[in-house]
Design a protein around this motif. Sequence first.
Motif, PDB file in Angstrom:
ATOM      1  N   GLU A 200     -15.723 -10.296   0.722  1.00 52.22           N
ATOM      2  CA  GLU A 200     -15.448  -9.046   1.431  1.00 52.22           C
ATOM      3  C   GLU A 200     -16.638  -8.718   2.317  1.00 52.22           C
ATOM      4  N   LYS A 201     -16.523  -7.622   3.067  1.00 54.26           N
ATOM      5  CA  LYS A 201     -17.625  -7.151   3.888  1.00 54.26           C
ATOM      6  C   LYS A 201     -17.885  -5.677   3.609  1.00 54.26           C
ATOM      7  N   TYR A 202     -19.149  -5.269   3.758  1.00 58.34           N
ATOM      8  CA  TYR A 202     -19.509  -3.855   3.685  1.00 58.34           C
ATOM      9  C   TYR A 202     -20.427  -3.549   4.857  1.00 58.34           C
ATOM     10  N   GLN A 203     -19.988  -2.624   5.712  1.00 66.68           N
ATOM     11  CA  GLN A 203     -20.713  -2.291   6.935  1.00 66.68           C
ATOM     12  C   GLN A 203     -21.095  -3.546   7.723  1.00 66.68           C
ATOM     13  N   GLY A 204     -20.161  -4.485   7.763  1.00 68.13           N
ATOM     14  CA  GLY A 204     -20.366  -5.716   8.515  1.00 68.13           C
ATOM     15  C   GLY A 204     -21.152  -6.776   7.781  1.00 68.13           C
ATOM     16  N   LEU A 205     -21.652  -6.466   6.589  1.00 69.70           N
ATOM     17  CA  LEU A 205     -22.442  -7.421   5.815  1.00 69.70           C
ATOM     18  C   LEU A 205     -21.545  -8.221   4.881  1.00 69.70           C
ATOM     19  N   ASN A 206     -21.744  -9.538   4.850  1.00 64.63           N
ATOM     20  CA  ASN A 206     -20.991 -10.368   3.925  1.00 64.63           C
ATOM     21  C   ASN A 206     -21.443 -10.135   2.493  1.00 64.63           C
ATOM     22  N   ILE A 207     -20.520 -10.260   1.565  1.00 65.46           N
ATOM     23  CA  ILE A 207     -20.815 -10.139   0.137  1.00 65.46           C
ATOM     24  C   ILE A 207     -20.692 -11.521  -0.489  1.00 65.46           C
ATOM     25  N   TYR A 208     -21.780 -11.968  -1.119  1.00 68.61           N
ATOM     26  CA  TYR A 208     -21.844 -13.316  -1.668  1.00 68.61           C
ATOM     27  C   TYR A 208     -22.216 -13.277  -3.148  1.00 68.61           C
ATOM     28  N   PRO A 209     -21.964 -14.388  -3.871  1.00 64.67           N
ATOM     29  CA  PRO A 209     -22.499 -14.506  -5.235  1.00 64.67           C
ATOM     30  C   PRO A 209     -24.003 -14.740  -5.184  1.00 64.67           C
ATOM     31  N   ALA A 210     -24.674 -14.572  -6.320  1.00 62.95           N
ATOM     32  CA  ALA A 210     -26.128 -14.698  -6.377  1.00 62.95           C
ATOM     33  C   ALA A 210     -26.611 -16.076  -5.943  1.00 62.95           C
ATOM     34  N   GLU A 211     -25.783 -17.091  -6.124  1.00 70.57           N
ATOM     35  CA  GLU A 211     -26.184 -18.460  -5.780  1.00 70.57           C
ATOM     36  C   GLU A 211     -26.493 -18.618  -4.286  1.00 70.57           C
ATOM     37  N   LYS A 212     -26.013 -17.708  -3.458  1.00 73.48           N
ATOM     38  CA  LYS A 212     -26.291 -17.756  -2.029  1.00 73.48           C
ATOM     39  C   LYS A 212     -27.790 -17.651  -1.749  1.00 73.48           C
ATOM     40  N   LEU A 213     -28.518 -17.027  -2.652  1.00 72.25           N
ATOM     41  CA  LEU A 213     -29.958 -16.866  -2.483  1.00 72.25           C
ATOM     42  C   LEU A 213     -30.688 -18.213  -2.450  1.00 72.25           C
ATOM     43  N   LEU A 214     -30.097 -19.229  -3.077  1.00 74.33           N
ATOM     44  CA  LEU A 214     -30.729 -20.547  -3.128  1.00 74.33           C
ATOM     45  C   LEU A 214     -30.822 -21.192  -1.747  1.00 74.33           C
ATOM     46  N   GLU A 215     -30.041 -20.705  -0.791  1.00 71.28           N
ATOM     47  CA  GLU A 215     -30.046 -21.270   0.549  1.00 71.28           C
ATOM     48  C   GLU A 215     -31.161 -20.706   1.426  1.00 71.28           C
ATOM     49  N   LEU A 216     -31.817 -19.647   0.971  1.00 73.78           N
ATOM     50  CA  LEU A 216     -32.805 -18.969   1.792  1.00 73.78           C
ATOM     51  C   LEU A 216     -34.170 -19.630   1.689  1.00 73.78           C
ATOM     52  N   GLN A 217     -34.817 -19.809   2.829  1.00 70.23           N
ATOM     53  CA  GLN A 217     -36.163 -20.369   2.887  1.00 70.23           C
ATOM     54  C   GLN A 217     -37.076 -19.304   3.492  1.00 70.23           C
ATOM     55  N   GLY A 218     -37.892 -18.691   2.676  1.00 72.77           N
ATOM     56  CA  GLY A 218     -38.756 -17.623   3.154  1.00 72.77           C
ATOM     57  C   GLY A 218     -38.945 -16.572   2.076  1.00 72.77           C
ATOM     58  N   LYS A 219     -39.644 -15.519   2.422  1.00 72.78           N
ATOM     59  CA  LYS A 219     -39.945 -14.471   1.455  1.00 72.78           C
ATOM     60  C   LYS A 219     -38.794 -13.469   1.399  1.00 72.78           C
ATOM     61  N   ILE A 220     -38.382 -13.140   0.175  1.00 71.92           N
ATOM     62  CA  ILE A 220     -37.175 -12.337  -0.041  1.00 71.92           C
ATOM     63  C   ILE A 220     -37.529 -11.018  -0.722  1.00 71.92           C
ATOM     64  N   LEU A 221     -36.933  -9.935  -0.216  1.00 72.69           N
ATOM     65  CA  LEU A 221     -36.971  -8.644  -0.897  1.00 72.69           C
ATOM     66  C   LEU A 221     -35.545  -8.277  -1.274  1.00 72.69           C
ATOM     67  N   ILE A 222     -35.338  -8.008  -2.549  1.00 70.19           N
ATOM     68  CA  ILE A 222     -34.010  -7.595  -3.016  1.00 70.19           C
ATOM     69  C   ILE A 222     -34.041  -6.107  -3.322  1.00 70.19           C
ATOM     70  N   VAL A 223     -33.142  -5.369  -2.680  1.00 70.69           N
ATOM     71  CA  VAL A 223     -32.993  -3.935  -2.915  1.00 70.69           C
ATOM     72  C   VAL A 223     -31.830  -3.750  -3.875  1.00 70.69           C
ATOM     73  N   ILE A 224     -32.117  -3.175  -5.046  1.00 72.27           N
ATOM     74  CA  ILE A 224     -31.133  -3.103  -6.131  1.00 72.27           C
ATOM     75  C   ILE A 224     -30.352  -1.792  -6.064  1.00 72.27           C
ATOM     76  N   TYR A 225     -29.027  -1.923  -6.002  1.00 69.36           N
ATOM     77  CA  TYR A 225     -28.129  -0.769  -5.939  1.00 69.36           C
ATOM     78  C   TYR A 225     -27.214  -0.724  -7.160  1.00 69.36           C
ATOM     79  N   THR A 226     -27.738  -1.002  -8.312  1.00 69.18           N
ATOM     80  CA  THR A 226     -26.956  -0.956  -9.547  1.00 69.18           C
ATOM     81  C   THR A 226     -27.905  -0.743 -10.715  1.00 69.18           C
ATOM     82  N   ILE A 227     -27.431  -0.088 -11.760  1.00 68.16           N
ATOM     83  CA  ILE A 227     -28.288   0.170 -12.920  1.00 68.16           C
ATOM     84  C   ILE A 227     -28.547  -1.086 -13.746  1.00 68.16           C
TER      85      ILE A 227
END
Length: 311
Positions: free
Chosen positions: A52-79
């Motif tokens: 799905e999309k939210y405000q134009g952003l794709n929604i992916y499973p956590a495994e998508k993070l493995l494709e990223l090369q670089g420094k990552i900041l995750i902003v958490i929107y859940t308890i």
Amino acid sequence: MKYISRTIISDIQSKYDFIIGWGTGTLLERNYRKDYYPMEFIVDGRKNRIDEKYQGLNIYPAEKLLELQGKILIVIYTIYEKEIIDKLNELGVNADTIIYNLLDVKKGSRTLPIWNGKNADDIFLLELALRLGMEDIQYLDIGVCHPIMRNNTFILHELGYHGVLVEPNPTFHSLIEEYRSNDTLLKIGASNQDSTLTYYNFPRTPGLNTFDKEHASYLMQTEPYTEEIIPIRNINRIISENYATYPNIIDIDVEGFDYHILESLDTQKYPAEIIMCECTSQDNPIIKLMQRKGYRVYSHTIENYIFTLNA
């Protein structure tokens, strides 16, 4: 690295190649806007809204993070912060994290987010305390869940006040100790007696954990759960053992036990000036009970009543 204090996004944005959101529920929908800061995509750890999309952003499973090369900041929107950290460790993803409440956004003369409570309940609480001219605030928070997200007393903690936090769920103990080290944590439940009770723990929806079997019964039909025997203490004993006098603000969110706690609270000995409790099917009995104890309804938010002691 985990950010545990307020941080302005503009101060750290340049440090990261990717800013990723995690969580697709109401906390995201109520608190994120594209003009606050750009994100690459959103992670749905439960995989309920993949593709799905939210405000134009794709929604992916956590495994998508493995494709990223670089420094990552995750902003958490859940308890489910602990669950997210565990998943990152499982995947071997090296990422910094910050919960959305602590990531400040400057918009003109305003700083966002403005509140921590789910429906700005904490702002109502603070506004009433200011109206009453309260200076030396001491609070008692029964049923803390996450110590910042959707929490009604964190705003008081940020202002330098101290209190006692009662939380039986072990999932949140380390987070409370990390974020609220100046508060006193009691790893028990509160009720109208000193005893032990069966605690119904729903790992997928910990905000609905309860000691009330009837209250838990509908979730038992659809959600996995565990049962644990947890010590509970009478609210009057909790106050007598942890305060020189008594808390002047009490916040209660215990999924079905609110009435029992309020009924046993000795308001003659411990006349807290402000009491907040969750709205439940017991609303009318709670109102009548509080009126008998000398309180009146100051405000009714979507999920809580706020009572103030009659002058």
